[in-house]
Structure formats: structure tokens, C-alpha cells
Motif scaffolding. Structure first.
Motif, PDB file in Angstrom:
ATOM      1  N   PRO A   1     -35.402  68.326 -25.990  1.00 52.63           N
ATOM      2  CA  PRO A   1     -36.465  67.738 -25.158  1.00 52.63           C
ATOM      3  C   PRO A   1     -36.225  68.017 -23.682  1.00 52.63           C
ATOM      4  CG  PRO A   1     -35.600  66.131 -26.736  1.00 52.63           C
ATOM      5  CD  PRO A   1     -34.671  67.313 -26.761  1.00 52.63           C
ATOM      6  N   VAL A   2     -37.293  68.028 -22.906  1.00 49.17           N
ATOM      7  CA  VAL A   2     -37.169  68.439 -21.514  1.00 49.17           C
ATOM      8  C   VAL A   2     -36.282  67.480 -20.719  1.00 49.17           C
ATOM      9  CG1 VAL A   2     -39.243  67.257 -20.628  1.00 49.17           C
ATOM     10  CG2 VAL A   2     -38.413  69.354 -19.533  1.00 49.17           C
ATOM     11  N   ARG A   3     -36.345  66.194 -20.969  1.00 51.07           N
ATOM     12  CA  ARG A   3     -35.506  65.248 -20.220  1.00 51.07           C
ATOM     13  C   ARG A   3     -34.033  65.529 -20.466  1.00 51.07           C
ATOM     14  NH1 ARG A   3     -33.310  59.904 -20.870  1.00 51.07           N
ATOM     15  NH2 ARG A   3     -33.283  58.779 -18.866  1.00 51.07           N
ATOM     16  N   GLU A   4     -33.700  65.825 -21.707  1.00 52.34           N
ATOM     17  CA  GLU A   4     -32.312  66.167 -22.024  1.00 52.34           C
ATOM     18  C   GLU A   4     -31.928  67.491 -21.391  1.00 52.34           C
ATOM     19  OE1 GLU A   4     -29.608  67.170 -25.993  1.00 52.34           O
ATOM     20  OE2 GLU A   4     -31.456  65.994 -26.201  1.00 52.34           O
ATOM     21  N   TYR A   5     -32.833  68.453 -21.401  1.00 50.70           N
ATOM     22  CA  TYR A   5     -32.567  69.760 -20.812  1.00 50.70           C
ATOM     23  C   TYR A   5     -32.283  69.635 -19.312  1.00 50.70           C
ATOM     24  CZ  TYR A   5     -33.457  74.436 -18.922  1.00 50.70           C
ATOM     25  OH  TYR A   5     -33.348  75.622 -18.242  1.00 50.70           O
ATOM     26  N   LEU A   6     -33.041  68.793 -18.613  1.00 46.94           N
ATOM     27  CA  LEU A   6     -32.885  68.664 -17.161  1.00 46.94           C
ATOM     28  C   LEU A   6     -31.588  67.961 -16.775  1.00 46.94           C
ATOM     29  CD1 LEU A   6     -36.560  67.736 -16.192  1.00 46.94           C
ATOM     30  CD2 LEU A   6     -35.438  69.960 -15.965  1.00 46.94           C
ATOM     31  N   GLY A   7     -31.002  67.218 -17.688  1.00 44.90           N
ATOM     32  CA  GLY A   7     -29.650  66.716 -17.501  1.00 44.90           C
ATOM     33  C   GLY A   7     -29.508  65.547 -16.540  1.00 44.90           C
ATOM     34  N   ARG A   8     -28.292  65.359 -16.077  1.00 45.50           N
ATOM     35  CA  ARG A   8     -27.976  64.149 -15.318  1.00 45.50           C
ATOM     36  C   ARG A   8     -28.572  64.137 -13.921  1.00 45.50           C
ATOM     37  NH1 ARG A   8     -23.498  65.066 -11.913  1.00 45.50           N
ATOM     38  NH2 ARG A   8     -22.269  66.927 -12.466  1.00 45.50           N
ATOM     39  N   PHE A   9     -28.827  65.305 -13.322  1.00 44.02           N
ATOM     40  CA  PHE A   9     -29.474  65.290 -12.011  1.00 44.02           C
ATOM     41  C   PHE A   9     -30.871  64.660 -12.117  1.00 44.02           C
ATOM     42  CE2 PHE A   9     -26.932  69.350 -10.868  1.00 44.02           C
ATOM     43  CZ  PHE A   9     -25.841  68.586 -10.533  1.00 44.02           C
TER      44      PHE A   9
ATOM     45  N   LYS B   1     -31.963  62.588 -14.486  1.00 49.37           N
ATOM     46  CA  LYS B   1     -31.818  61.151 -14.789  1.00 49.37           C
ATOM     47  C   LYS B   1     -31.470  60.374 -13.531  1.00 49.37           C
ATOM     48  CE  LYS B   1     -30.439  61.752 -19.660  1.00 49.37           C
ATOM     49  NZ  LYS B   1     -30.537  63.214 -19.714  1.00 49.37           N
ATOM     50  N   GLY B   2     -30.660  60.984 -12.650  1.00 59.87           N
ATOM     51  CA  GLY B   2     -30.237  60.301 -11.437  1.00 59.87           C
ATOM     52  C   GLY B   2     -31.335  60.093 -10.423  1.00 59.87           C
ATOM     53  N   MET B   3     -32.452  60.846 -10.520  1.00 54.91           N
ATOM     54  CA  MET B   3     -33.552  60.659  -9.576  1.00 54.91           C
ATOM     55  C   MET B   3     -34.748  59.951 -10.216  1.00 54.91           C
ATOM     56  SD  MET B   3     -35.279  64.437  -9.036  1.00 54.91           S
ATOM     57  CE  MET B   3     -33.798  65.403  -8.850  1.00 54.91           C
ATOM     58  N   GLU B   4     -34.629  59.562 -11.473  1.00 50.96           N
ATOM     59  CA  GLU B   4     -35.728  58.840 -12.120  1.00 50.96           C
ATOM     60  C   GLU B   4     -36.001  57.521 -11.398  1.00 50.96           C
ATOM     61  OE1 GLU B   4     -35.358  60.632 -16.662  1.00 50.96           O
ATOM     62  OE2 GLU B   4     -34.661  58.586 -16.248  1.00 50.96           O
ATOM     63  N   GLY B   5     -37.259  57.255 -11.192  1.00 49.12           N
ATOM     64  CA  GLY B   5     -37.661  56.093 -10.423  1.00 49.12           C
ATOM     65  C   GLY B   5     -38.058  56.426  -8.995  1.00 49.12           C
TER      66      GLY B   5
ATOM     67  N   LEU C   1     -38.245  53.704  -2.343  1.00 48.99           N
ATOM     68  CA  LEU C   1     -37.463  54.406  -1.327  1.00 48.99           C
ATOM     69  C   LEU C   1     -36.280  53.585  -0.822  1.00 48.99           C
ATOM     70  CD1 LEU C   1     -40.305  56.068   0.784  1.00 48.99           C
ATOM     71  CD2 LEU C   1     -38.871  57.136  -0.963  1.00 48.99           C
ATOM     72  N   ASP C   2     -36.321  52.284  -1.042  1.00 50.59           N
ATOM     73  CA  ASP C   2     -35.232  51.427  -0.573  1.00 50.59           C
ATOM     74  C   ASP C   2     -35.023  50.293  -1.571  1.00 50.59           C
ATOM     75  OD1 ASP C   2     -33.247  50.304   0.948  1.00 50.59           O
ATOM     76  OD2 ASP C   2     -34.615  49.409   2.416  1.00 50.59           O
ATOM     77  N   PRO C   3     -34.003  50.397  -2.439  1.00 50.16           N
ATOM     78  CA  PRO C   3     -33.030  51.480  -2.457  1.00 50.16           C
ATOM     79  C   PRO C   3     -33.561  52.711  -3.182  1.00 50.16           C
ATOM     80  CG  PRO C   3     -32.510  49.930  -4.191  1.00 50.16           C
ATOM     81  CD  PRO C   3     -33.684  49.351  -3.448  1.00 50.16           C
ATOM     82  N   LEU C   4     -32.922  53.846  -2.930  1.00 51.00           N
ATOM     83  CA  LEU C   4     -33.236  55.076  -3.641  1.00 51.00           C
ATOM     84  C   LEU C   4     -32.611  55.055  -5.029  1.00 51.00           C
ATOM     85  CD1 LEU C   4     -32.601  57.548  -0.707  1.00 51.00           C
ATOM     86  CD2 LEU C   4     -34.804  57.242  -1.857  1.00 51.00           C
ATOM     87  N   PRO C   5     -33.113  55.861  -5.965  1.00 50.82           N
ATOM     88  CA  PRO C   5     -32.449  55.978  -7.272  1.00 50.82           C
ATOM     89  C   PRO C   5     -30.977  56.334  -7.113  1.00 50.82           C
ATOM     90  CG  PRO C   5     -34.579  57.074  -7.312  1.00 50.82           C
ATOM     91  CD  PRO C   5     -34.329  56.691  -5.887  1.00 50.82           C
ATOM     92  N   GLY C   6     -30.155  55.894  -8.057  1.00 53.29           N
ATOM     93  CA  GLY C   6     -28.715  55.992  -7.932  1.00 53.29           C
ATOM     94  C   GLY C   6     -28.162  57.394  -7.788  1.00 53.29           C
ATOM     95  N   GLY C   7     -28.864  58.412  -8.302  1.00 52.26           N
ATOM     96  CA  GLY C   7     -28.355  59.773  -8.228  1.00 52.26           C
ATOM     97  C   GLY C   7     -28.693  60.496  -6.948  1.00 52.26           C
ATOM     98  N   VAL C   8     -29.537  59.908  -6.100  1.00 54.15           N
ATOM     99  CA  VAL C   8     -29.931  60.537  -4.839  1.00 54.15           C
ATOM    100  C   VAL C   8     -28.891  60.207  -3.771  1.00 54.15           C
ATOM    101  CG1 VAL C   8     -31.728  60.668  -3.072  1.00 54.15           C
ATOM    102  CG2 VAL C   8     -32.360  60.420  -5.488  1.00 54.15           C
ATOM    103  N   ASN C   9     -28.568  61.201  -2.939  1.00 52.84           N
ATOM    104  CA  ASN C   9     -27.498  61.083  -1.947  1.00 52.84           C
ATOM    105  C   ASN C   9     -26.207  60.638  -2.635  1.00 52.84           C
ATOM    106  OD1 ASN C   9     -25.941  60.902   0.377  1.00 52.84           O
ATOM    107  ND2 ASN C   9     -26.886  58.996   1.097  1.00 52.84           N
TER     108      ASN C   9
ATOM    109  N   ASN D   1     -31.174  65.387   3.046  1.00 49.89           N
ATOM    110  CA  ASN D   1     -31.936  65.713   1.839  1.00 49.89           C
ATOM    111  C   ASN D   1     -31.000  66.108   0.707  1.00 49.89           C
ATOM    112  OD1 ASN D   1     -31.654  68.717   1.474  1.00 49.89           O
ATOM    113  ND2 ASN D   1     -32.588  68.783   3.498  1.00 49.89           N
ATOM    114  N   ASP D   2     -31.520  65.998  -0.492  1.00 45.42           N
ATOM    115  CA  ASP D   2     -30.897  66.546  -1.690  1.00 45.42           C
ATOM    116  C   ASP D   2     -31.766  67.690  -2.181  1.00 45.42           C
ATOM    117  OD1 ASP D   2     -28.812  64.768  -1.721  1.00 45.42           O
ATOM    118  OD2 ASP D   2     -29.544  63.566  -3.405  1.00 45.42           O
TER     119      ASP D   2
END
Length: 422
Positions: free
Chosen positions: A172-180, A182-186, A292-300, A309-310
Motif C-alpha cells: 500500500p502507498v502509505r507503507e511504501y512512503l515509510g516513516r517520513f 507517517k511523521g508528517m501526517e496531520g 501548525l502549532d504544534p507541528l506533526p512529530g516528524g517535522v523538524n 524547512n524540511d
């Protein structure tokens, strides 16, 4: 001496030892034979982002996508059940392109209750079923139920529409895109619906343009005239260092500093940027939206206070840049030949509430265009000289780690394809 903390190994490159530190060859960017292998191994078998759900908000909305590297044209449509589907843009009668306007090679968008072929008027529903055959009784044992449009795997992640032309990998595409991913979801992608898009036909290999945006080592030099004189000289003396680099399978990311939005001193930027409070780093003031505040955990991921930026590369050809002031960019690189590709750069902002906010967005958009044009022009010069093969091996520094990773990843995929198809 490093300005920002590096891994204990002493460099980002050595932190990922499989990359090595040797000189690299760019033969993979100048060989027509290698390009043919990339077409089959990569673009005919990978998840590819083709757009966003906001392009087809209502039932019957559609757009087409030309993917020359896979010799494919795709229809993406929201059907009557509100499901987003994708189909090969091919009539099942005699192979005519089904959806196009005046010029067969151009992409189109619109709204339809059904799709009708221009050649013999065969019709198809939004779910791909064949609904009408002209002079059906003239055919022999024709079963319309078996003549629907050829479906393409289609999945949506965070509003981004992905298709996969291959049948071998069912990931599935979500699995393919990996942890990066998942870290920006939201992140509020869905709230940033004011869009500016640039498209250019660039005479360079697709990977060379990704290389340009995978490192900012070049920015103080190539883009020196984008800054006021004193700031430009300061940046050249300082150079560039990333705050953070990371790899996840074939995907990669970097975090960059962002000292211009807003600048510490107004003299650092041009007069129009001071007046509008905007520039290449985007509007200086964050929009008043959730997420945007707070940002998703995987950003920065480094949590650095200087973060600007990321930049994420989702293999093979899709980049997302999330900017600290609250907007984002996407890049796409669509190969058309071994030494040519289509570049698409798209800027997304929260809708402006007044004319001043709109002007800030427009200034960011036109400033980005100038940066991108400078890169395009340089890449065409790079392509021609690489093809001379006067020099075949090149050094990469630690800030160019993602270039090393991209070419290794692409070559690994090609090698695996060759081994599997012997």
C-alpha cells in the motif's frame, strides 16, 4: 569546523556507511540504454504522485496525466460513489486516446457524466464500465461487461493521489512512503488550497534536477544575486550546512535553516520583501489555521530553533518541502528522454484573507520561479558537459549526501530488475 552538530561518525555520509565516500559517476544520467532500464524498472513499477484531491473535489471531476517514462496516459476521476479512481486513457475498441481536447499530447481536466471516445463514440461510466457501443449488433459475440477501461492502482495519502502501473508489488502507498510520511501526517495540507504552479521542459536528466534540490550547497553561489549585496557576501563566506539529514529505504530528507522569514535585520532583505513581509522563504507571518502549532512529530526532527524547512524526496520523483512559516511546495520530475524531463513546481498556501496576504503569496511564487530558472539553466549546461565524458568521476561533499543516495537507490532498483528479468 561544522556549524551544526553532526553524527558521532563525524559526517552524515559516514553515518550511513553503505553509501561510501568514493567519487561517483553520472553515467546513469547520460546513457540512453540506462534510461530505458529506468523506465521499466522504476516508472512502470513505482508509486507515483499525480495530483491532489482538491483537483477533483466533486463527482464527475477528472484530470489526465501523461507519464511518458511509462508510455502511459492516465485518467484520474471522482466517480458517482465519491471514490477516486484511475484508468489507462485508452478506448477498448481500437486503442484511441479516450480523453483529450485539441492536442493529443496535452493534459486536460474537466467534469463529465461519462467519457466518450472521439473516434467511434464508445462510452464509459465514471467507474470505467463500458456503457455504449456504436452499432453494437455489427460486432461478434461482444460482451460490454468485459470491455471496461483498464484500471490502474490508485490510493490516496493525506490528500495526495498516487498511482502504480505495476502489478508485482502490492505494498500500500502509505507503507511504501515509510516513516517520513507517517511523521508528517496531520500537517494541514488540505487547508492550503491557494495554488501556484510552474511547469518547464528541461533539457537534463530527471535525476540531475533532483540533485539540485537535494542539496543547498549551491544556494549561496548560484543564487547570490537573489540576496542584497552584504547578505550575499556573508552567505558565500558562511557556506551552507544542513541541520539534519536522514534516509529511509529509497526515500530521503534534509532540514535546512531559515533565517529570512522573518530576517533578524530588515537590511538583510530587499525593499519589496520588507514592505510585503514575504520572499523566497514565504510569507513571514504564519496563517491562522490548525495543524501548525504544534507541528506533526516528524517535522523538524532535530528540533533546531533555526529550522526553516524540511525537504523530503519520496522515490522516485516526488518532493515535498514544508516551510516553517506555514506553507509547502511540491516538486515533480517527469522523464521524457534520457536527457530531458518535465519539471513541475507547485506552491500551496492557506487562502488569503485580504489583498496584502495575496500579494505576499505572489511575491513568494515569483521569487521561487527565479530560483528555479537559475537551476534549470545550470542543469542544461551540466547535462551537455557530462555527455562529453571528458570527466567521468566526481567528488561529493557531506552536504551532497542525498545525491549519493538517490543515484545509488535508482541503480539498485535497476540492478534488481535486471536480475529478476534475466
Amino acid at each position: 569546523m561544522a556549524h551544526f552538530t553532526k553524527p558521532v561518525e563525524g559526517s552524515w555520509t559516514e553515518h550511513f556507511p553503505t553509501l561510501g565516500t568514493d567519487f561517483v559517476s553520472f553515467e546513469d544520467s547520460i546513457s540512453p540504454e540506462h534510461y530505458e532500464l529506468e523506465r521499466k524498472a522504476i516508472f512502470e513499477r513505482s508509486w507515483l504522485n499525480v495530483g491532489r484531491v482538491e483537483q477533483i473535489p466533486k463527482r464527475g471531476n477528472y484530470f489526465t496525466k501523461e507519464i511518458q517514462a511509462a508510455r502511459a496516459s492516465i485518467i484520474v476521476v471522482r466517480d458517482n460513489e465519491d471514490q477516486i479512481r484511475a484508468f489507462h486513457n485508452v478506448c477498448r475498441h481500437r486503442g484511441n486516446k479516450l480523453v483529450w481536447n485539441d492536442f493529443p499530447h496535452e493534459e486536460v481536466a474537466g467534469t463529465a457524466r461519462q467519457f466518450q471516445c472521439k473516434y467511434h463514440a464508445w462510452r464509459y461510466g465514471l467507474d470505467g464500465t463500458c456503457t455504449f457501443v456504436q452499432q453494437e449488433t455489427e460486432f461478434f459475440d461482444l460482451d460490454k461487461s468485459k470491455l471496461g477501461l483498464a484500471a490502474v492502482r490508485c490510493e490516496v495519502w493525506q490528500g495526495f493521489i498516487f498511482i502504480n502501473l505495476g502489478n508485482e508489488d502490492t505494498t500500500p502507498v502509505r507503507e511504501y512512503l515509510g516513516r517520513f510520511a507517517k511523521g508528517m501526517e496531520g500537517y494541514p495540507f488540505d487547508q492550503m488550497t491557494e495554488v501556484y504552479q510552474y511547469r518547464a521542459h528541461v533539457k537534463s536528466n530527471w535525476k540531475l534536477y533532483i540533485d539540485a534540490f537535494a542539496e543547498f550547497y549551491h544556494a549561496p553561489v548560484l543564487h547570490a544575486k537573489q540576496y542584497v549585496g552584504t547578505e550575499s557576501r556573508k552567505l558565500i563566506g558562511y557556506g551552507y550546512e544542513g541541520l539534519h539529514y536522514d534516509l529511509d529505504g529509497r526515500h530521503s530528507m534534509q532540514s535546512a535553516w531559515g533565517g529570512m522569514s522573518p530576517p533578524k535585520d530588515l537590511s538583510m532583505v530587499k525593499p519589496i520583501e520588507r514592505i510585503l513581509r514575504s520572499g523566497n522563504f514565504g510569507p513571514w507571518d504564519r496563517p491562522d489555521i490548525t495543524g501548525l502549532d504544534p507541528l506533526p512529530g516528524g517535522v523538524n526532527p532535530s528540533g533546531h530553533r533555526a529550522w526553516g524547512n524540511d525537504s523530503y524526496l519520496f522515490f522516485p520523483n516526488f518532493m515535498i518541502l514544508i516551510w516553517a512559516p506555514g506553507w509547502y511546495l511540491t516538486y515533480h520530475y517527469w522523464p521524457t528522454a534520457y536527457n530531458e524531463h518535465i519539471f513541475e513546481g507547485t506552491l500551496y498556501f492557506a487562502p488569503p484573507k485580504n489583498a496584502a496576504e495575496r500579494l505576499r503569496h505572489e511575491l513568494a511564487a515569483v521569487t521561487f520561479k527565479e530560483f528555479a530558472l537559475q537551476d534549470c539553466n545550470t542543469l542544461e549546461a551540466t547535462q551537455t558537459m557530462l555527455e562529453s565524458r571528458a570527466v567521468r568521476d566526481f567528488p561529493l561533499n557531506d552536504q551532497e549526501i542525498l545525491i549519493r543516495h538517490l543515484h545509488k537507490s535508482a541503480n539498485d532498483v535497476v540492478a534488481a530488475y535486471q536480475a529478476a528479468t534475466k
